[in-house]
Scaffold this motif. Structure first.
Motif, PDB file in Angstrom:
ATOM      1  N   ILE A 240      66.759 -55.092-114.986  1.00  0.00           N
ATOM      2  CA  ILE A 240      67.165 -56.237-115.810  1.00  0.00           C
ATOM      3  C   ILE A 240      66.219 -56.400-116.997  1.00  0.00           C
ATOM      4  CG2 ILE A 240      67.241 -58.772-115.834  1.00  0.00           C
ATOM      5  CD1 ILE A 240      68.454 -58.589-112.988  1.00  0.00           C
ATOM      6  N   MET A 241      64.918 -56.328-116.740  1.00  0.00           N
ATOM      7  CA  MET A 241      63.948 -56.466-117.820  1.00  0.00           C
ATOM      8  C   MET A 241      64.106 -55.354-118.848  1.00  0.00           C
ATOM      9  SD  MET A 241      61.462 -58.046-119.276  1.00  0.00           S
ATOM     10  CE  MET A 241      59.889 -57.925-120.141  1.00  0.00           C
ATOM     11  N   LEU A 242      64.302 -54.135-118.386  1.00  0.00           N
ATOM     12  CA  LEU A 242      64.467 -53.013-119.308  1.00  0.00           C
ATOM     13  C   LEU A 242      65.709 -53.190-120.172  1.00  0.00           C
ATOM     14  CD1 LEU A 242      63.461 -50.203-116.823  1.00  0.00           C
ATOM     15  CD2 LEU A 242      62.275 -50.690-118.974  1.00  0.00           C
TER      16      LEU A 242
ATOM     17  N   ALA B 153      56.622 -56.874-120.846  1.00  0.00           N
ATOM     18  CA  ALA B 153      56.614 -58.003-121.773  1.00  0.00           C
ATOM     19  C   ALA B 153      55.522 -57.830-122.822  1.00  0.00           C
ATOM     20  CB  ALA B 153      56.420 -59.312-121.007  1.00  0.00           C
ATOM     21  N   ASP B 154      54.347 -57.406-122.391  1.00  0.00           N
ATOM     22  CA  ASP B 154      53.260 -57.180-123.346  1.00  0.00           C
ATOM     23  C   ASP B 154      53.560 -55.990-124.261  1.00  0.00           C
ATOM     24  OD1 ASP B 154      51.772 -59.326-122.454  1.00  0.00           O
ATOM     25  OD2 ASP B 154      50.543 -58.133-121.082  1.00  0.00           O
ATOM     26  N   LYS B 155      54.192 -54.982-123.727  1.00  0.00           N
ATOM     27  CA  LYS B 155      54.521 -53.789-124.520  1.00  0.00           C
ATOM     28  C   LYS B 155      55.485 -54.133-125.649  1.00  0.00           C
ATOM     29  CE  LYS B 155      56.963 -49.324-124.045  1.00  0.00           C
ATOM     30  NZ  LYS B 155      55.987 -48.305-124.480  1.00  0.00           N
ATOM     31  N   THR B 156      56.478 -54.984-125.346  1.00  0.00           N
ATOM     32  CA  THR B 156      57.537 -55.280-126.316  1.00  0.00           C
ATOM     33  C   THR B 156      57.333 -56.589-127.061  1.00  0.00           C
ATOM     34  OG1 THR B 156      58.886 -56.425-124.651  1.00  0.00           O
ATOM     35  CG2 THR B 156      59.210 -54.033-124.894  1.00  0.00           C
ATOM     36  N   GLY B 157      56.427 -57.429-126.587  1.00  0.00           N
ATOM     37  CA  GLY B 157      56.263 -58.746-127.199  1.00  0.00           C
ATOM     38  C   GLY B 157      57.423 -59.675-126.923  1.00  0.00           C
ATOM     39  N   GLN B 158      58.118 -59.472-125.805  1.00  0.00           N
ATOM     40  CA  GLN B 158      59.293 -60.268-125.481  1.00  0.00           C
ATOM     41  C   GLN B 158      59.149 -60.935-124.113  1.00  0.00           C
ATOM     42  OE1 GLN B 158      63.271 -58.482-126.611  1.00  0.00           O
ATOM     43  NE2 GLN B 158      62.035 -56.602-126.651  1.00  0.00           N
TER      44      GLN B 158
ATOM     45  N   ARG C 151      52.160 -69.026-121.966  1.00  0.00           N
ATOM     46  CA  ARG C 151      52.008 -67.796-121.187  1.00  0.00           C
ATOM     47  C   ARG C 151      51.772 -68.127-119.717  1.00  0.00           C
ATOM     48  NH1 ARG C 151      50.794 -62.439-122.251  1.00  0.00           N
ATOM     49  NH2 ARG C 151      49.690 -61.342-120.595  1.00  0.00           N
ATOM     50  N   TYR C 152      50.947 -69.107-119.474  1.00  0.00           N
ATOM     51  CA  TYR C 152      50.591 -69.421-118.091  1.00  0.00           C
ATOM     52  C   TYR C 152      51.671 -70.235-117.389  1.00  0.00           C
ATOM     53  CZ  TYR C 152      46.436 -67.300-119.758  1.00  0.00           C
ATOM     54  OH  TYR C 152      45.578 -66.381-120.315  1.00  0.00           O
TER      55      TYR C 152
ATOM     56  N   TYR D  92      63.449 -68.790-121.675  1.00  0.00           N
ATOM     57  CA  TYR D  92      63.988 -67.738-120.814  1.00  0.00           C
ATOM     58  C   TYR D  92      62.954 -66.623-120.813  1.00  0.00           C
ATOM     59  CZ  TYR D  92      66.798 -63.831-119.140  1.00  0.00           C
ATOM     60  OH  TYR D  92      67.260 -62.743-118.437  1.00  0.00           O
ATOM     61  N   SER D  93      62.542 -66.202-119.647  1.00  0.00           N
ATOM     62  CA  SER D  93      61.339 -65.368-119.579  1.00  0.00           C
ATOM     63  C   SER D  93      61.376 -64.445-118.376  1.00  0.00           C
ATOM     64  CB  SER D  93      60.099 -66.278-119.465  1.00  0.00           C
ATOM     65  OG  SER D  93      60.093 -66.914-118.187  1.00  0.00           O
ATOM     66  N   ILE D  94      60.300 -63.691-118.215  1.00  0.00           N
ATOM     67  CA  ILE D  94      60.193 -62.827-117.045  1.00  0.00           C
ATOM     68  C   ILE D  94      60.167 -63.641-115.753  1.00  0.00           C
ATOM     69  CG2 ILE D  94      59.111 -60.917-118.281  1.00  0.00           C
ATOM     70  CD1 ILE D  94      56.421 -61.782-117.085  1.00  0.00           C
ATOM     71  N   ALA D  95      59.831 -64.921-115.826  1.00  0.00           N
ATOM     72  CA  ALA D  95      59.895 -65.760-114.629  1.00  0.00           C
ATOM     73  C   ALA D  95      61.327 -65.861-114.123  1.00  0.00           C
ATOM     74  CB  ALA D  95      59.327 -67.145-114.926  1.00  0.00           C
ATOM     75  N   ASP D  96      62.280 -65.988-115.038  1.00  0.00           N
ATOM     76  CA  ASP D  96      63.688 -66.048-114.647  1.00  0.00           C
ATOM     77  C   ASP D  96      64.177 -64.690-114.157  1.00  0.00           C
ATOM     78  OD1 ASP D  96      64.293 -68.875-115.622  1.00  0.00           O
ATOM     79  OD2 ASP D  96      63.518 -67.946-117.450  1.00  0.00           O
ATOM     80  N   MET D  97      63.789 -63.630-114.856  1.00  0.00           N
ATOM     81  CA  MET D  97      64.251 -62.292-114.477  1.00  0.00           C
ATOM     82  C   MET D  97      63.734 -61.871-113.113  1.00  0.00           C
ATOM     83  SD  MET D  97      63.789 -60.170-117.998  1.00  0.00           S
ATOM     84  CE  MET D  97      63.604 -61.130-119.492  1.00  0.00           C
TER      85      MET D  97
END
Length: 255
Positions: A17-19, A80-85, A94-95, A166-171
């Motif tokens: 999903i993240m990819l 997320a750090d690699k893509t800035g998304q 962030r936290y 909407y973030s990696i927390a949701d994913m």
């Protein structure tokens, strides 16, 4: 290109999903967890905990040699750090995201996995009905509590980390949360309307739907009774001795 060592489970779906959300190119490397692929020497060099998912990024953040990462939370934070998304680079935002990522990794995923184990698998393993009943009550009750935590958070926020995030927390949480109805019956959503709203909204995202469907054809072959028994031995009640033996057998087979 990113290699994704993967099997279609909630933890695997997090990464695909993240990819898809990030629009990154990737190649699936199937890890048949019921067939013992997680004990093969090549995979253990990438994921020493003998669990998927894991990734190998051939164009890593910062350049240099390919980077291998295991654990789904670490993978999503890295991407997320690699893509800035989907994860603020600094500050309180962030936290706010990372606290929910760690919450999922430590709470929802393990508790739902244990609840599913006692509801659907332990009856084939545990002979003591009292032990089975206790385990089921313990973990189903904890999933109920955690669902209430999510529902309360989502009653005041569109997403887990806030209204505009909407973030990696949701994913990382959606692949487990969306299984509530399958695990407990659709009536469970009546108690958690805000959670159900969020599950539907996140699931309607095209990238989420596409990532969820990756590798759906894997593992669909019906197993014989002997194969199913062997699969349970691989997946449940692992000990250091069993893992060590599986690793040695895999290494011998590869030599």
């Amino acid at each position: 290109m990113i290699d994704v060592h993967y099997w279609p489970t909630p933890n695997g779906w997090k990464v695909t999903i993240m990819l898809e959300e990030c629009g990154l190119d990737y190649e699936i490397k199937p890890v048949d967890i019921g067939g013992g692929d997680q004990f093969k020497p090549g995979f253990l060099r990438i994921s020493p905990n003998n669990r998927m998912p894991a990734i190998v990024d051939h164009e890593p953040l910062g350049g240099g040699s390919p980077v291998a990462i295991f654990e789904s939370g670490a993978i999503l934070e890295y991407l997320a750090d690699k893509t800035g998304q989907f994860l603020p680079r600094s500050g309180a935002g962030r936290y706010r995201v990372l606290q929910w990522v760690h919450w999922q990794m430590a709470n929802l995923g393990p508790m739902m996995g244990n609840a599913n184990h006692f509801k659907n698998y332990a009856k084939n393993i545990v002979d003591d009905p009292d032990q089975l009943a206790y385990g089921t009550k313990r973990f189903v009750g904890e999933v109920d509590r955690l669902s209430g935590v999510m529902d309360a958070q989502l009653s005041a926020n569109q997403f887990l980390a806030g209204d505009d995030a909407y973030s990696i927390a949701d994913m990382i949480t959606w692949p487990w949360a969306m299984l509530m109805g399958r695990l407990f019956g659709d009536a469970v959503w009546e108690d958690f309307p805000n959670l159900k709203r969020w599950v539907d909204e996140v699931g309607a995202r095209p990238a989420v739907d596409k990532g969820y469907r990756v590798g759906r054809e894997l593992g669909k072959r019906e197993l014989t009774e002997a194969e199913e028994k062997a699969r349970r031995e691989l997946l449940f009640n692992q000990t250091n001795e069993k893992v060590r033996k599986a690793r040695e057998e895999a290494a011998q087979a590869a030599s």
